[in-house]
Design a protein around this motif. Sequence first.
Motif, PDB file in Angstrom:
ATOM      1  N   ARG A  79     -19.309 -68.754  89.154  1.00 12.40           N
ATOM      2  CA  ARG A  79     -18.103 -68.133  89.702  1.00 12.40           C
ATOM      3  C   ARG A  79     -16.900 -69.004  89.393  1.00 12.40           C
ATOM      4  O   ARG A  79     -17.002 -70.228  89.274  1.00 12.40           O
ATOM      5  CB  ARG A  79     -18.233 -67.929  91.207  1.00 12.40           C
ATOM      6  CG  ARG A  79     -18.278 -69.197  92.032  1.00 12.40           C
ATOM      7  CD  ARG A  79     -18.411 -68.910  93.513  1.00 12.40           C
ATOM      8  NE  ARG A  79     -19.646 -68.178  93.798  1.00 12.40           N
ATOM      9  CZ  ARG A  79     -19.977 -67.765  95.021  1.00 12.40           C
ATOM     10  NH1 ARG A  79     -19.169 -67.990  96.040  1.00 12.40           N
ATOM     11  NH2 ARG A  79     -21.112 -67.129  95.218  1.00 12.40           N
ATOM     12  N   ARG A 121     -15.174 -61.070  81.589  1.00 13.49           N
ATOM     13  CA  ARG A 121     -13.801 -61.135  82.086  1.00 13.49           C
ATOM     14  C   ARG A 121     -13.363 -62.571  82.354  1.00 13.49           C
ATOM     15  O   ARG A 121     -12.237 -62.969  82.026  1.00 13.49           O
ATOM     16  CB  ARG A 121     -13.681 -60.300  83.363  1.00 13.49           C
ATOM     17  CG  ARG A 121     -12.241 -60.205  83.874  1.00 13.49           C
ATOM     18  CD  ARG A 121     -12.121 -59.264  85.055  1.00 13.49           C
ATOM     19  NE  ARG A 121     -12.774 -59.801  86.245  1.00 13.49           N
ATOM     20  CZ  ARG A 121     -13.896 -59.314  86.751  1.00 13.49           C
ATOM     21  NH1 ARG A 121     -14.517 -58.297  86.165  1.00 13.49           N
ATOM     22  NH2 ARG A 121     -14.427 -59.834  87.844  1.00 13.49           N
ATOM     23  N   VAL A 125     -18.595 -59.400  84.385  1.00 15.89           N
ATOM     24  CA  VAL A 125     -17.776 -60.409  85.078  1.00 15.89           C
ATOM     25  C   VAL A 125     -17.669 -61.674  84.234  1.00 15.89           C
ATOM     26  O   VAL A 125     -16.595 -62.288  84.132  1.00 15.89           O
ATOM     27  CB  VAL A 125     -18.369 -60.727  86.465  1.00 15.89           C
ATOM     28  CG1 VAL A 125     -17.577 -61.850  87.142  1.00 15.89           C
ATOM     29  CG2 VAL A 125     -18.353 -59.486  87.344  1.00 15.89           C
ATOM     30  N   GLY A 170     -20.371 -59.923  91.727  1.00 18.19           N
ATOM     31  CA  GLY A 170     -19.043 -60.525  91.667  1.00 18.19           C
ATOM     32  C   GLY A 170     -19.018 -61.822  90.888  1.00 18.19           C
ATOM     33  O   GLY A 170     -17.955 -62.375  90.623  1.00 18.19           O
TER      34      GLY A 170
END
Length: 622
Positions: free
Chosen positions: A261, A178, A175, A157
């Motif tokens: 993240r 993106r 990820v 993730g």
Amino acid sequence: MSTVGTAFDFSAQPQLLLDPFADQILDANPAACTLLGYDRALLRQMKISALHAGQLPALIVFTQAVLAKSAYWTTTLVPRHAAGKELRSEYSGSLIPRDGATPHLLLAISDLDERRRRSVDAAADDYMGGGIAAWQRVERVFRDIERENRLILRAAGEGIYGVNAEGKTTFVNPVAERILGWSADELVGRDIHSIVHHTRHDGSHYPHEECPIYAAFRDGAIHKVDDEVFWRKDGAPVWVEYTSTPIRDRDLVVGAVIVFRDVSQRREADEKLRAALAEVDQLRERLELENAYLQEEIRIETNPRGIIGRSEAIQTILRQVKLVAPTDASVLITGESGTGKELIARAIHEASQRQDRPLIRVNCAAIPRELFESEFFGHVKGAFTGALRDRIGRFELADGGTLFLDEVGEIPIELQGKLLRVLQEGHFERVGEERTRAVDVRVIAATNRDLKLEVQRGRFREDLYFRLNVFPVESVALRDRREDIALLAQHFLMSESKALKSDLRLSEADARKLARYDWPGNVRELQNVIERAAILAQNGRLRIDLPDPPGSHATPVADPRKGETRPVILTEDEMRERDRSNIAAALDLCGGKVSGAGGAAELLAMKPTTLASRIKALGLGG
């Protein structure tokens, strides 16, 4: 064409043929024209010194050295390019003798910046040639990492990418693509710091040498960061937290893997929470101050809010309150101390549309001169010695409500102008702060001074006086409304009876005694007298202790025959009027009730039948 001419023209080394005695450029080869940015014909017309503006002493020293030694070199001369930039160069001069004529000088020019680039490229070629096996090994390490963790990289993730020891990207997971908006093909093999991490969140440059990601493969330690931004392909910042972990091969750090993240939403939520908490802190501080002011009001005002009395003076005040309350007009209440000016101000506020906001009271007579501005407008931390935190001023605290300036005549003349500005414009600045704040405050002022006289004496600004005195209200002295004394005394006595848990009543004799006194301290003095009388009461009877000031309405006079004092003798009409007023006050206080518990007869310590006869005789019956 001669061999020498051919060598001169086709040499890769920039060269100039000079006549140092005539200060003239005789010729220039194409390489020199390219380096210097001039046309060959133009160079042939130029002076040597023109090419070295401001460097004539150094030029003379160099040419003299060549003439003396036949060859010489220097790096002190800096020729100027046709575009205006200076060229870092090395000059190598050779003497060309001529039979029977002055010698010429052949000048070879080396571009030092170009030489440095060639040296770097040569070193890189040597390194790559000698270390191809090491580079292949590093490539295999990252290829193995990507192959062995392909499923993890795609399923994770978090964004993940790798960099080698040169800062070049080796792999990027979906990820990361993106989040950053860049494809893996656009990032792999490129310096990713200059693409997504080049600038800090405040817009300042982020040098490679300060980047924690690159530090991981310099010091071999894991670096964790939770408050930086990566920049998307569309130029938008993304707040991230990341970990840069060094990758080792045979104890040699060959790069790093970065796991990050997107925490933009969490950070936005945190910012909103911090803003909300800051607002709550401000509201709490404001509520605490409002509560402090209200507690002060409770201590000061022991009687219920409301204006008590049936005299014509009180009725006039109540009519004025009813007229001015719905407006935002400034009100100036004048009158002696203790006459209830604050009650009038409170009545105006509670009958206005601002009743849901606080009435903030400022006792101008109790504020030290040096703290007036801070008290009115507030201050910021560090504005002056002792300002340990931001403080809200009374104007800001009263925003949306009413500010009651008690004893307004005590405001220093030097601050009256600032007060006037707030009243006229609704704007002010806290002490020590440049930010202008807007407030919506209705001002009611009160004074026991003659402000007109203060204006004439230069102690009060005339423009401020007119700004405050839009609607004047006079608070009448208690001696000028004696018919209200019994009502007020009974009101105070009821409050004291509740506090002392006793059943005290005001007798007719007590009421007469109170009515004869002039009350220089007005209502406040009456309240204190009743409180003292209730404390000293014995067997349910009040002990009213009044001073006997000379010249008062009820002052005893000396009897020269006995050396004693005796009360002033009243005429029959005076006694009738006094009784009429006293009974009317009792009836008014009891709501017209004559007999029974709480009736006027009980209040006056009379039989109901006797009181009924007096009511009829005095013409008080309905």
